[in-house]
Design an enzyme around this catalytic site. Structure first.
Site, PDB file in Angstrom:
ATOM      1  N   PHE A   1       0.471  -1.163  -0.014  1.00 53.77           N
ATOM      2  CA  PHE A   1       0.124   0.030  -0.101  1.00 53.77           C
ATOM      3  C   PHE A   1       0.970   1.161  -0.008  1.00 53.77           C
ATOM      4  CE2 PHE A   1      -2.777   3.043   1.708  1.00 53.77           C
ATOM      5  CZ  PHE A   1      -4.262   2.754   1.025  1.00 53.77           C
TER       6      PHE A   1
ATOM      7  N   ASP B   1       1.956  -5.140   8.680  1.00 56.39           N
ATOM      8  CA  ASP B   1       0.619  -4.111   8.576  1.00 56.39           C
ATOM      9  C   ASP B   1      -0.500  -5.020   8.299  1.00 56.39           C
ATOM     10  OD1 ASP B   1      -1.461  -2.494   7.801  1.00 56.39           O
ATOM     11  OD2 ASP B   1      -0.135  -0.874   6.589  1.00 56.39           O
TER      12      ASP B   1
ATOM     13  N   TYR C   1     -11.281   0.819  10.574  1.00 55.30           N
ATOM     14  CA  TYR C   1     -12.157   1.059   9.903  1.00 55.30           C
ATOM     15  C   TYR C   1     -12.634   0.082   8.850  1.00 55.30           C
ATOM     16  CZ  TYR C   1      -8.844   3.397   7.390  1.00 55.30           C
ATOM     17  OH  TYR C   1      -7.534   3.792   6.477  1.00 55.30           O
ATOM     18  N   LYS C   2     -11.658  -0.970   8.709  1.00 50.13           N
ATOM     19  CA  LYS C   2     -12.220  -1.965   7.619  1.00 50.13           C
ATOM     20  C   LYS C   2     -12.897  -3.021   8.138  1.00 50.13           C
ATOM     21  CE  LYS C   2      -8.191  -0.315   5.142  1.00 50.13           C
ATOM     22  NZ  LYS C   2      -6.813  -0.200   4.532  1.00 50.13           N
TER      23      LYS C   2
ATOM     24  N   ARG D   1     -12.228  -4.760  -7.303  1.00 47.59           N
ATOM     25  CA  ARG D   1     -12.029  -5.222  -6.080  1.00 47.59           C
ATOM     26  C   ARG D   1     -13.419  -5.506  -5.412  1.00 47.59           C
ATOM     27  NH1 ARG D   1      -8.456  -2.565  -1.517  1.00 47.59           N
ATOM     28  NH2 ARG D   1     -10.064  -0.919  -1.651  1.00 47.59           N
TER      29      ARG D   1
HETATM   30  C1  LIG Z   1      -6.110   0.971   4.336  1.00 43.37           C
HETATM   31  C2  LIG Z   1      -4.637   0.871   4.463  1.00 43.37           C
HETATM   32  C3  LIG Z   1      -4.020   1.942   4.956  1.00 43.37           C
HETATM   33  C4  LIG Z   1      -4.558   3.267   5.503  1.00 43.37           C
HETATM   34  O1  LIG Z   1      -3.748   3.935   6.277  1.00 43.37           O
HETATM   35  P1  LIG Z   1      -4.390   5.446   6.870  1.00 43.37           P
HETATM   36  O2  LIG Z   1      -3.092   6.100   7.703  1.00 43.37           O
HETATM   37  O3  LIG Z   1      -5.385   4.697   7.618  1.00 43.37           O
HETATM   38  O4  LIG Z   1      -4.840   6.265   5.758  1.00 43.37           O
HETATM   39  C5  LIG Z   1      -2.413   1.868   5.119  1.00 43.37           C
HETATM   40  N1  LIG Z   1      -1.814   0.665   5.012  1.00 43.37           N
HETATM   41  C6  LIG Z   1      -2.527  -0.496   4.427  1.00 43.37           C
HETATM   42  C7  LIG Z   1      -2.060  -1.575   3.910  1.00 43.37           C
HETATM   43  C8  LIG Z   1      -3.833  -0.151   4.072  1.00 43.37           C
HETATM   44  O5  LIG Z   1      -4.542  -1.416   3.523  1.00 43.37           O
END
Ligand SMILES: *Cc1c(COP(=O)(O)O)cnc(C)c1O
Length: 423
Positions: free
Chosen positions: A138, A210, A235-236, A384
């Site tokens: 990400f 992560d 939040y996921k 997705r």
């Molecule tokens: C959704 C996601 C994020 C989001 O990071 P925020 O700081 O909440 O914007 C970070 N890393 C991964 C791998 C994600 O899937």
């Protein structure tokens, strides 16, 4: 409940699977809009019904009536650790190893900085300057490393691998840190946490995981895997609400050596002593920085509470059944269309979302959303679809595939659809 073993030939077969689903009752705990098939819980989880009552309570009673007393009387000050302890069993962590705080990006910054500091302060690893991650990680994860190492200006460099297989050779005695996302946000590929953690440790490297796309979607055993640090979103799959604070895990064995640069007063040993100098608190709360957004933080609890009536093994069982069914139906019912599965087929290598490429992926996703079937689009050319076992039904999978088939058969999409800011 083995949908892969039985052939699903009709919507009725799916209704039967829903009737046999031991998690079916949990759907009633969510507020889901009529006429919508929601396949984006991997990006923003649906709203637990209890969130509304909790929001009312925190705003009206705790803030509106009790005002500043609520830091003590409503347990606001303790909330990051109390909620961290509720989350701990879902990720194989112990009590007092997790806090809910800040964003995933900020927690990554803290974990990476602390890990580099640990390596730099030991003679045996002080010369190591390489941070290994996947190019497909990400973007924020990569950007945070770029930002931190550029600012440190001590010769750290990123080594981006193009496939997980490359990790075995990429991780070596120059590696200070390995930073990986457990389930890839785009492909849905799941990495072997225990094997890769061992690979890193065998070379003397530390590892940060992560869990943004795996926490709440599948069983995770951080301590059993001997991982060093972990972060992730609430939040996921944890359904904490838009932008709800993230989590950071620091195992007990690393807590004393965990020093991050955002040393704010909430991480102080005695925040209200108002000392002129920083002394980190001994436990996990040293990962905190400053005052938390209490209304958002409070919203994390209803989502976590829903997991107490099931097990992560049951969640995983249904997740694999849903994703198996989706792949099987798309490939059989849309076979005349140029759809290509991006997600690994093997159960051990996939999370809870499924991605397909299509030459008009963005337009097709927009057409699906227009019909109330909500997935999302990710560059390059990927559709997705996320499956949240707590509320996704087998008949949702059937209906979503029928919607997709109809759109493709009738070319009911506009290839020139304008891009929204959030895809
Ligand atoms: C959704 C996601 C994020 C989001 O990071 P925020 O700081 O909440 O914007 C970070 N890393 C991964 C791998 C994600 O899937």
């Amino acid at each position: 409940m083995k949908p892969t073993a039985m052939h699903i030939a009709s919507r009725n077969d799916c209704l039967t699977l829903d009737q046999q689903d031991p998690l079916a009752a949990l759907r009633q705990e969510f507020s889901l809009p009529e006429g919508v098939i929601y396949l984006d819980g991997n990006s923003l989880g649906a709203m637990p019904k209890a969130s509304l009552t909790r929001a009312q309570q925190v705003i009206q009673a705790e803030w509106g009536k009790d005002l500043i007393k609520s830091w003590n009387t409503a347990g606001w000050f303790d909330l990051p650790s109390r909620l961290g302890n509720l989350l701990a069993p879902l990720i194989g962590a112990e009590t007092d190893e997790v806090v809910i705080t800040d964003s995933t990006s900020i927690n990554l910054f803290k974990a990476i900085a602390a890990a580099l500091h640990m390596q730099a302060s030991q003679a045996a690893t002080a010369q190591r300057k390489v941070i290994v991650t996947e190019r497909s990680n990400f973007p924020t994860d990569i950007y945070v490393v770029e930002g931190l190492t550029r600012w440190l200006d001590q010769g750290y460099r990123l080594h981006l691998v193009d496939s997980a297989e490359e990790l075995a050779t990429a991780i070596n005695t120059d590696t200070a840190l390995v930073m990986l996302t457990h389930v890839n946000y785009r492909s849905g590929a799941l990495l072997d946490m225990e094997a890769i953690t061992a690979l890193a440790h065998n070379q003397g490297a530390l590892i940060v995981w992560d869990l943004a796309h795996s926490a709440g979607a599948l069983p995770i055993q951080l301590n059993q895997a001997k991982a060093d640090f972990a972060v992730g979103c609430t939040y996921k799959y944890l359904n904490g609400g838009p932008g709800s604070p993230a989590f950071i895990w620091v195992p007990k064995r690393h807590q004393a050596a965990f020093h991050h640069p955002l040393s704010g007063w909430w991480g102080h040993a005695a925040p209200f002593a108002m000392d002129a100098s920083f002394t980190a608190t001994p436990g996990i709360r040293r990962a905190l920085c400053g005052t938390q957004p209490m209304v958002s933080l409070a919203m994390v609890e209803p989502g976590l509470n829903l997991f107490t009536s099931t097990s992560m093994d049951a969640v995983r069982h249904k997740s694999l059944a849903l994703t198996d069914l989706f792949i099987e139906l798309v490939e059989s019912r849309c076979q005349s269309h140029p759809l290509q599965l991006v997600t690994p087929r093997a159960h051990a290598q996939r999370g809870s979302h499924v991605s397909f490429t299509h030459p008009h992926a963005y337009a097709v996703i927009q057409a699906l959303i227009g019909r109330g079937i909500i997935g999302d689009y990710r560059e390059p050319g990927i559709m997705r679809f996320g499956f949240t076992p707590l509320y996704t039904q087998f008949c949702d999978v059937w209906d979503a595939v029928e919607g997709l088939r109809d759109i493709l058969d009738n070319e009911a999409y506009s290839p020139d659809a304008e891009r929204h800011a959030v895809t």
